[in-house]
Design an enzyme around this catalytic site. Structure first.
Site, PDB file in Angstrom:
ATOM      1  N   LYS A  61      44.914  41.311  44.240  1.00 30.56           N
ATOM      2  CA  LYS A  61      44.525  41.405  42.832  1.00 30.56           C
ATOM      3  C   LYS A  61      45.576  42.206  42.077  1.00 30.56           C
ATOM      4  CE  LYS A  61      40.651  39.178  42.519  1.00 30.56           C
ATOM      5  NZ  LYS A  61      40.606  37.942  41.723  1.00 30.56           N
ATOM      6  N   ASP A  65      46.683  37.349  42.105  1.00 31.25           N
ATOM      7  CA  ASP A  65      45.732  36.845  41.104  1.00 31.25           C
ATOM      8  C   ASP A  65      45.549  37.913  40.023  1.00 31.25           C
ATOM      9  OD1 ASP A  65      43.677  35.802  39.619  1.00 31.25           O
ATOM     10  OD2 ASP A  65      42.216  35.739  41.256  1.00 31.25           O
ATOM     11  N   GLU A  87      48.194  33.323  40.446  1.00 32.28           N
ATOM     12  CA  GLU A  87      46.954  32.773  39.891  1.00 32.28           C
ATOM     13  C   GLU A  87      46.583  33.484  38.589  1.00 32.28           C
ATOM     14  OE1 GLU A  87      43.866  32.087  42.794  1.00 32.28           O
ATOM     15  OE2 GLU A  87      42.305  32.861  41.464  1.00 32.28           O
ATOM     16  N   ASP A 105      42.347  29.197  37.648  1.00 29.11           N
ATOM     17  CA  ASP A 105      41.037  29.492  38.258  1.00 29.11           C
ATOM     18  C   ASP A 105      39.980  29.453  37.156  1.00 29.11           C
ATOM     19  OD1 ASP A 105      38.802  30.551  39.480  1.00 29.11           O
ATOM     20  OD2 ASP A 105      39.649  32.536  39.844  1.00 29.11           O
ATOM     21  N   LYS A 148      36.106  26.276  43.027  1.00 25.63           N
ATOM     22  CA  LYS A 148      35.040  27.193  43.441  1.00 25.63           C
ATOM     23  C   LYS A 148      33.729  26.425  43.403  1.00 25.63           C
ATOM     24  CE  LYS A 148      37.141  31.573  42.123  1.00 25.63           C
ATOM     25  NZ  LYS A 148      37.179  32.696  41.159  1.00 25.63           N
ATOM     26  N   GLN A 193      34.013  33.030  44.389  1.00 27.97           N
ATOM     27  CA  GLN A 193      33.429  33.607  43.182  1.00 27.97           C
ATOM     28  C   GLN A 193      32.701  34.904  43.536  1.00 27.97           C
ATOM     29  OE1 GLN A 193      33.917  31.814  39.833  1.00 27.97           O
ATOM     30  NE2 GLN A 193      33.924  34.034  39.867  1.00 27.97           N
TER      31      GLN A 193
HETATM   32  C1  MUC Z   1      38.987  35.316  41.591  1.00 24.32           C
HETATM   33  O1  MUC Z   1      39.595  34.465  42.230  1.00 24.32           O
HETATM   34  O2  MUC Z   1      39.315  35.517  40.443  1.00 24.32           O
HETATM   35  C2  MUC Z   1      37.119  37.682  40.508  1.00 24.32           C
HETATM   36  C3  MUC Z   1      36.748  37.367  39.248  1.00 24.32           C
HETATM   37  C4  MUC Z   1      36.259  36.056  39.263  1.00 24.32           C
HETATM   38  O3  MUC Z   1      35.865  35.387  38.333  1.00 24.32           O
HETATM   39  O4  MUC Z   1      36.332  35.563  40.516  1.00 24.32           O
HETATM   40  C5  MUC Z   1      36.807  36.564  41.394  1.00 24.32           C
HETATM   41  C6  MUC Z   1      37.880  36.071  42.270  1.00 24.32           C
HETATM   42 MG    MG Z   2      41.011  34.015  40.496  1.00 25.46          MG
END
Ligand code: MUC
Ligand code: MG
Length: 366
Positions: free
Chosen positions: A162, A191, A217, A242, A266, A294
């Site tokens: 992250k 991401d 991402e 995403d 997702k 998610q």
């Molecule tokens: C992700 O891939 O972003 C964190 C916030 C969200 O909306 O999903 C998670 C994982």
């Molecule tokens: Mg994401």
């Protein structure tokens, strides 16, 4: 195969360790269990994870929209009338995770009714996926220590890091520390959850060019339309969309507009039916796919691996299947197990998993 009941049950299970990222944080899994019963006595289940910072849904809004709008629209339909279900649910805009959980519970019920696994019904490509683990915000040393624990305990060797904090060097230092520690023994991608501007994203990606990232991402918002196109054009790794691609129309818009070059599917937001559509669209466009998380519990993760393993394109890359490891407990009678970096699709009819009634009684909020 007629639907006789739809239940939306709120439950809450604390995390042992909160997950923090640019758009929010999660400290308790306040999800909604969706159960669909049929006239044959079959019950299909799925879970909806509210993500107000991503889709605007809350636990209370998911329960309300299912109880007051969606359940009355689908009771009386047959499990096989999925297109009719979709058409009725889509009369209400938004609410992706509520709709997705209904769709997945229908597939589970259909699999249980016919005695076939959902993953086989969807495509049956393989029975497993490699797992990618998401590393939430912390200091570099703590994130490296967490990665070491995950490698040693579960054999996972793919990490989504992250990013999206300021200054960008906070995050680039983490990625560099991970690469220094593991050399080329791990796969890394980042991401940003829209945390950076387009120019901050480019600065960060240039700072990390030597670190061998597989993907970037959602580093900056898709709504920064020209900035995002400018960024994606300059990157030499695929840029995964995403949260900007909730619908198939979003996928078309973002990809044809040059604002994304790969897609995260997702199941928590597109269910199985919508995820099939996204998969087929991506296949037609020639895009790479990653199965995203998610921040799902075990039931949601069972759904993700069932879908991801069903197709060649979704099982090629490691899937994000491990966030449940940070939950203090879960609802399933038999917990999911990640071994040697892999998660197997559960055998058995439907999703192949059962909810433990005692656990549900302990964690339900209604
Ligand atoms: C992700 O891939 O972003 C964190 C916030 C969200 O909306 O999903 C998670 C994982
Ligand atoms: Mg994401």
């Amino acid at each position: 195969m007629k639907i006789t009941g739809v239940e939306a049950i709120p439950f809450a299970i604390p995390y042992t360790k909160p997950l923090r990222f640019a758009s929010g944080e999660v400290t308790t899994a306040e999800h909604v269990l969706v159960r669909i019963s049929t006239e044959d006595g079959v019950v299909g289940t799925a879970e909806a994870p509210p993500r107000p910072f991503t889709y605007g849904e809350t636990q209370a809004s998911i329960v309300a929209v299912i109880d007051t709008i969606f359940a009355p629209q689908i009771v009386g339909l047959r499990l096989t009338e999925r297109e009719l279900v979709r058409e009725r649910l889509d009369r209400t805009v938004g609410n992706p995770t509520a709709k997705a959980a209904i769709d997945m519970a229908l597939w589970d019920a259909f699999g249980r009714t016919t005695g076939v696994g959902v993953s086989e019904l969807l495509g049956g490509f393989t029975d497993r996926m490699r797992v990618s683990h998401m590393l939430g915000f912390a200091e570099p040393a703590a994130m490296v220590a967490e990665a070491e624990r995950i490698v040693d305990t579960f054999g996972i060797r793919t990490f989504k890091v992250k990013v999206g904090r300021r200054p960008v060097t906070l995050d680039t230092a983490v990625v560099r520390a991970l690469r220094d520690r593991f050399a080329n023994d791990v796969e890394l991608y980042v991401d940003g959850n829209r945390g950076w501007t387009a120019s901050e994203s480019l600065t960060a990606m240039r700072e990390m060019t030597d670190l061998g990232l597989t993907f970037a991402e959602e580093l900056c918002p898709a709504d920064d339309v020209l900035g995002r196109r400018w960024l994606v054009d300059k990157l030499d790794v695929p840029f995964i969309a995403d949260e900007s691609v909730v619908t198939q129309a979003d996928v078309t818009r973002e990809v044809l507009g040059g604002a994304a070059t790969a897609i995260s599917i997702k199941t928590a937001r597109t269910g199985f039916t919508g995820s099939q559509r996204t998969h087929h669209l991506a296949e037609g466009l020639g895009l790479e796919l990653v199965m995203g998380n998610q921040i799902d519990g075990q039931l949601g993760t069972a759904c993700t691996v069932a879908f991801g393993a069903a197709y060649a394109r979704t099982s090629r890359r490691a899937g994000e299947l491990s966030n449940f490891l940070d939950m203090s407990d879960d609802l399933l009678t038999e917990p999911l197990q990640i071994r040697d970096g892999e998660l197997l699709v559960r055998s058995g009819a439907g999703l192949g998993v059962d909810v433990d009634p005692d656990k549900l009684a302990r964690y339900r909020q209604d």
